[in-house]
Design a protein around this motif. Sequence first.
Motif, PDB file in Angstrom:
ATOM      1  N   ILE A  22     -20.951   7.786   3.369  1.00 19.87           N
ATOM      2  CA  ILE A  22     -21.416   6.653   4.173  1.00 19.87           C
ATOM      3  C   ILE A  22     -20.443   6.368   5.315  1.00 19.87           C
ATOM      4  N   GLY A  23     -20.984   6.191   6.493  1.00 22.17           N
ATOM      5  CA  GLY A  23     -20.191   5.760   7.634  1.00 22.17           C
ATOM      6  C   GLY A  23     -20.477   4.297   7.936  1.00 22.17           C
ATOM      7  N   MET A  24     -19.415   3.534   8.103  1.00 19.89           N
ATOM      8  CA  MET A  24     -19.562   2.109   8.435  1.00 19.89           C
ATOM      9  C   MET A  24     -19.188   1.954   9.900  1.00 19.89           C
ATOM     10  N   CYS A  25     -20.159   1.661  10.753  1.00 16.79           N
ATOM     11  CA  CYS A  25     -19.867   1.564  12.178  1.00 16.79           C
ATOM     12  C   CYS A  25     -19.758   0.110  12.609  1.00 16.79           C
ATOM     13  N   HIS A  26     -18.615  -0.217  13.217  1.00 16.30           N
ATOM     14  CA  HIS A  26     -18.317  -1.588  13.629  1.00 16.30           C
ATOM     15  C   HIS A  26     -18.503  -1.784  15.136  1.00 16.30           C
ATOM     16  N   CYS A  27     -19.156  -0.855  15.824  1.00 18.35           N
ATOM     17  CA  CYS A  27     -19.263  -0.943  17.294  1.00 18.35           C
ATOM     18  C   CYS A  27     -20.187  -2.091  17.700  1.00 18.35           C
ATOM     19  N   SER A  28     -20.123  -2.456  18.971  1.00 19.13           N
ATOM     20  CA  SER A  28     -20.881  -3.617  19.445  1.00 19.13           C
ATOM     21  C   SER A  28     -22.385  -3.379  19.379  1.00 19.13           C
ATOM     22  N   ALA A  40     -24.116   0.342   7.936  1.00 21.27           N
ATOM     23  CA  ALA A  40     -23.773   1.331   6.911  1.00 21.27           C
ATOM     24  C   ALA A  40     -24.871   2.384   6.859  1.00 21.27           C
ATOM     25  N   ASN A  41     -24.528   3.609   7.210  1.00 23.45           N
ATOM     26  CA  ASN A  41     -25.512   4.688   7.246  1.00 23.45           C
ATOM     27  C   ASN A  41     -24.975   5.938   6.567  1.00 23.45           C
ATOM     28  N   LEU A  42     -25.893   6.718   6.000  1.00 25.46           N
ATOM     29  CA  LEU A  42     -25.574   8.095   5.648  1.00 25.46           C
ATOM     30  C   LEU A  42     -26.554   8.982   6.405  1.00 25.46           C
ATOM     31  N   ILE A  43     -26.290  10.261   6.359  1.00 32.18           N
ATOM     32  CA  ILE A  43     -27.147  11.211   7.061  1.00 32.18           C
ATOM     33  C   ILE A  43     -27.777  12.142   6.038  1.00 32.18           C
TER      34      ILE A  43
END
Length: 136
Positions: A22-28, A40-43
């Motif tokens: 899982i990648g947790m992306c904190h971008c705007s 929170a996403n997986l591929i």
Amino acid sequence: MVRGSCLCKAVSFEIDGKTTDIGMCHCSKCRKVSGVASNANLIAARDRLRWLSGEDQITKFELPGGWGPWRCSVCGSPVPKLRPDGGAYWVPVGLLDSDPGVRIAGHIFVGSKAPWDEIAGQAPQLRDGFGSERLN
Ligand SMILES: [Zn+2]
Ligand SMILES: [Zn+2]
């Protein structure tokens, strides 16, 4: 095998086989799309994800430049979105109805996280995308 569904259950899917962590992306942009601190996403490979219901109920929002969420047109939940290369889906992990067996690989774009965002746990915190400078 893991199954997922939106809030109203109109859209459902299953993933057979291995996914990424899982990648947790904190971008705007992810903050705007999700309304919360991080996405929170997986591929999952395209041929590993099968729609069980509601594929025709998906609204594909797309901003100029191609960025935007796919959502259930009944309840507004985000749903898996095909990546631009067409080979895989981004899967919002909050949709999953059981444990996918993977954990957080890292927090990305921590360098531009919201000032009120507190990140818990031991997963790597990266300034930009995966491969960028580790901050913790
Ligand atoms: Zn729904
Ligand atoms: Zn992001």
